[in-house]
Design an enzyme around this catalytic site. Sequence first.
Site, PDB file in Angstrom:
ATOM      1  N   ASP A  13       0.863  -1.179   0.000  1.00 13.45           N
ATOM      2  CA  ASP A  13       0.000   0.000   0.000  1.00 13.45           C
ATOM      3  C   ASP A  13       0.899   1.229   0.000  1.00 13.45           C
ATOM      4  O   ASP A  13       1.499   1.585   1.014  1.00 13.45           O
ATOM      5  CB  ASP A  13      -0.910  -0.019   1.227  1.00 13.45           C
ATOM      6  CG  ASP A  13      -1.818   1.197   1.302  1.00 13.45           C
ATOM      7  OD1 ASP A  13      -1.733   2.077   0.408  1.00 13.45           O
ATOM      8  OD2 ASP A  13      -2.616   1.283   2.254  1.00 13.45           O
ATOM      9  N   ASN A  28       5.652   4.827 -11.075  1.00 15.23           N
ATOM     10  CA  ASN A  28       4.561   4.830 -12.042  1.00 15.23           C
ATOM     11  C   ASN A  28       3.175   4.925 -11.408  1.00 15.23           C
ATOM     12  O   ASN A  28       2.243   5.435 -12.018  1.00 15.23           O
ATOM     13  CB  ASN A  28       4.653   3.546 -12.891  1.00 15.23           C
ATOM     14  CG  ASN A  28       3.352   3.220 -13.602  1.00 15.23           C
ATOM     15  OD1 ASN A  28       2.980   3.858 -14.581  1.00 15.23           O
ATOM     16  ND2 ASN A  28       2.639   2.216 -13.105  1.00 15.23           N
ATOM     17  N   TYR A  60      -5.772  15.362  -9.246  1.00 16.34           N
ATOM     18  CA  TYR A  60      -4.835  14.559 -10.036  1.00 16.34           C
ATOM     19  C   TYR A  60      -3.855  15.479 -10.760  1.00 16.34           C
ATOM     20  O   TYR A  60      -2.635  15.253 -10.749  1.00 16.34           O
ATOM     21  CB  TYR A  60      -5.613  13.709 -11.041  1.00 16.34           C
ATOM     22  CG  TYR A  60      -4.771  12.842 -11.935  1.00 16.34           C
ATOM     23  CD1 TYR A  60      -4.200  11.667 -11.463  1.00 16.34           C
ATOM     24  CD2 TYR A  60      -4.556  13.184 -13.271  1.00 16.34           C
ATOM     25  CE1 TYR A  60      -3.435  10.851 -12.294  1.00 16.34           C
ATOM     26  CE2 TYR A  60      -3.795  12.377 -14.102  1.00 16.34           C
ATOM     27  CZ  TYR A  60      -3.242  11.217 -13.618  1.00 16.34           C
ATOM     28  OH  TYR A  60      -2.485  10.419 -14.442  1.00 16.34           O
TER      29      TYR A  60
END
Length: 250
Positions: free
Chosen positions: A70, A93, A158
Site C-alpha cells: 500500500d 509509475n 490529479y
Amino acid sequence: MGVTSAIYPSLKGKRVVVTGGGSGIGAGLVEAFVRQGAEVHFLDVLETESRVLETSLAGAEVPPVFHRCDLTDAGAIEGCFAKIGPVQVLVNNAGNDDRHTLDEVTPAYFDDRIAVNLRHMVFCAKAVVPAMKAAGEGAIINFGSISWHLGLPDLVLYETAKAGIEGMTRALARELGPFGIRVTCVAPGNVKTLRQMKWYTPEGEAEIVAQQCLKSRIEPADVAALVLFLASDDARMCTGHEYWIDAGWR
C-alpha cells in the site's frame, strides 16, 4: 513491440522497481524490463492482476517478483524496499486518475489523492537513494501526465499532483546529481489501457486521435520504450527534465 525493440546491455542484471506494476502502463513496464534481463520487482495493491502477470512471466530468464504494498503507507514502503535490497532503477509509475469535481473535494479526499498520486514517489525515492549514493549511480523515473498541461476537466487534484511531480523531479535531480543519480519524468498522453478505455466512448477516443499529430493510439509498449532508454546508460546525461510521449497531442 516485437523484434525491432532495442536491447540495452546496461539494463541486464539491474535491480528495477516498478510501482503500480500490476496492470496498464505498469504491467507494460514490467514486461519490458524483464525482456531486458533485469531483476524486476513490482509493487501494487491489485493482488489478482499482479499474480496473473507474475505467472505469465514465470518462464523468463529472470522472472519478476510481485510485492503487495500500500503506497499510501510510508512505513509499508520502507519495509518493502528493505526486503528488496539495493535498487539501481526506480520507476515511480503508480497513480490513480479517478474523476472528481471541486465540489466533491473534502480535506480527507485531498489528502488521499495526494497520497495516491504524489507522496509515495518521495518516499520511494528516499528508500532507494542511500544505496544509489553508495554506488555513485542510479536512475529514478517519475510519471507525470499531459493532463495538467491541457487542463482536462474533472481532475483538479490529479492534475495538481502531476504538476507537483514535475517540480519534484527537477528538485531531486539537482539534489542528487552530484552523486551520479539521474531523475527524470515521463509525461504520457492518452495511453490505451483497459482503465483508460472506460472513460471514453469511441467518439471520444476518435476526438483524441484527431488532436494528435500521429494518428495512432499510444500503447503501454510505446511508453515502456521511452522508459527503458531513460533507465539505461545510453541516457547517462539525461536528468532534470520531462520527456513527452503523447503522439503530438499537446
